[in-house]
Design a protein around this motif. Structure first.
Motif, PDB file in Angstrom:
ATOM      1  N   LEU A 294       0.852  -1.187   0.000  1.00 54.94           N
ATOM      2  CA  LEU A 294       0.000   0.000   0.000  1.00 54.94           C
ATOM      3  C   LEU A 294       0.887   1.235   0.000  1.00 54.94           C
ATOM      4  O   LEU A 294       1.813   1.345   0.800  1.00 54.94           O
ATOM      5  CB  LEU A 294      -0.912   0.012   1.226  1.00 54.94           C
ATOM      6  N   ASP A 295       0.590   2.160  -0.909  1.00 52.91           N
ATOM      7  CA  ASP A 295       1.292   3.444  -0.948  1.00 52.91           C
ATOM      8  C   ASP A 295       0.747   4.338   0.156  1.00 52.91           C
ATOM      9  O   ASP A 295      -0.344   4.109   0.680  1.00 52.91           O
ATOM     10  CB  ASP A 295       1.086   4.116  -2.305  1.00 52.91           C
ATOM     11  N   ALA A 296       1.468   5.388   0.475  1.00 53.39           N
ATOM     12  CA  ALA A 296       1.034   6.322   1.517  1.00 53.39           C
ATOM     13  C   ALA A 296      -0.355   6.875   1.208  1.00 53.39           C
ATOM     14  O   ALA A 296      -1.170   7.046   2.114  1.00 53.39           O
ATOM     15  CB  ALA A 296       2.043   7.455   1.657  1.00 53.39           C
ATOM     16  N   GLY A 297      -0.654   7.123  -0.038  1.00 59.71           N
ATOM     17  CA  GLY A 297      -1.958   7.651  -0.423  1.00 59.71           C
ATOM     18  C   GLY A 297      -3.097   6.659  -0.277  1.00 59.71           C
ATOM     19  O   GLY A 297      -4.268   7.036  -0.343  1.00 59.71           O
ATOM     20  N   ASP A 298      -2.779   5.394  -0.070  1.00 56.05           N
ATOM     21  CA  ASP A 298      -3.794   4.351   0.079  1.00 56.05           C
ATOM     22  C   ASP A 298      -4.246   4.171   1.522  1.00 56.05           C
ATOM     23  O   ASP A 298      -5.230   3.479   1.776  1.00 56.05           O
ATOM     24  CB  ASP A 298      -3.251   2.990  -0.405  1.00 56.05           C
ATOM     25  N   THR A 299      -3.517   4.745   2.470  1.00 56.00           N
ATOM     26  CA  THR A 299      -3.789   4.472   3.875  1.00 56.00           C
ATOM     27  C   THR A 299      -4.313   5.709   4.606  1.00 56.00           C
ATOM     28  O   THR A 299      -4.019   6.837   4.228  1.00 56.00           O
ATOM     29  CB  THR A 299      -2.517   3.975   4.599  1.00 56.00           C
ATOM     30  N   LYS A 300      -5.064   5.464   5.651  1.00 58.99           N
ATOM     31  CA  LYS A 300      -5.658   6.544   6.434  1.00 58.99           C
ATOM     32  C   LYS A 300      -4.594   7.412   7.108  1.00 58.99           C
ATOM     33  O   LYS A 300      -4.719   8.633   7.165  1.00 58.99           O
ATOM     34  CB  LYS A 300      -6.601   5.959   7.487  1.00 58.99           C
ATOM     35  N   ASP A 301      -3.555   6.752   7.601  1.00 55.29           N
ATOM     36  CA  ASP A 301      -2.504   7.502   8.300  1.00 55.29           C
ATOM     37  C   ASP A 301      -1.401   8.001   7.365  1.00 55.29           C
ATOM     38  O   ASP A 301      -0.390   8.529   7.817  1.00 55.29           O
ATOM     39  CB  ASP A 301      -1.910   6.679   9.444  1.00 55.29           C
ATOM     40  N   ARG A 302      -1.588   7.822   6.067  1.00 58.26           N
ATOM     41  CA  ARG A 302      -0.666   8.325   5.045  1.00 58.26           C
ATOM     42  C   ARG A 302       0.752   7.762   5.174  1.00 58.26           C
ATOM     43  O   ARG A 302       1.727   8.453   4.912  1.00 58.26           O
ATOM     44  CB  ARG A 302      -0.627   9.854   5.038  1.00 58.26           C
ATOM     45  N   GLU A 303       0.836   6.504   5.596  1.00 57.86           N
ATOM     46  CA  GLU A 303       2.124   5.821   5.669  1.00 57.86           C
ATOM     47  C   GLU A 303       2.058   4.571   4.809  1.00 57.86           C
ATOM     48  O   GLU A 303       1.123   3.782   4.918  1.00 57.86           O
ATOM     49  CB  GLU A 303       2.452   5.438   7.108  1.00 57.86           C
TER      50      GLU A 303
END
Length: 93
Positions: A44-53
């Protein structure tokens, strides 16, 4: 986790949530580009996650068996489809 009584399109969503701890939005937006079946990881890229990590999530044997059953659609690269379209869940988040 026994899921044979679930509708096919729901089985993978629940298995992915159970075995990875991924959030609903991460799972429903998951595309085959992010699933590396050879190395058994989901990236998962940072843009895919809620916490941007960015995260790399291992695919355990049980989830691997479930994901292996899912066909890859010609017109849509989402992993979880229902009648050829990405699965969407309405209601409170």
């Amino acid at each position: 986790m026994e899921s044979k009584n679930l509708p096919f399109h729901t089985r993978g969503i629940l298995a992915t949530a159970f075995w990875t701890g991924m959030r609903r939005g991460e799972i429903l937006s998951l595309t085959w580009f992010k699933v590396d079946m050879k190395n058994r990881v989901i990236r998962l890229d940072a843009g895919d996650t809620k916490d941007r990590e960015a995260r790399t999530i291992p695919i355990c044997e049980e989830l691997f068996r479930v994901l292996r059953e899912f066909p890859r659609a010609i017109r849509d690269n989402h992993v979880f489809l229902y009648r050829g379209k990405p699965v969407r869940i309405s209601g409170p988040h």
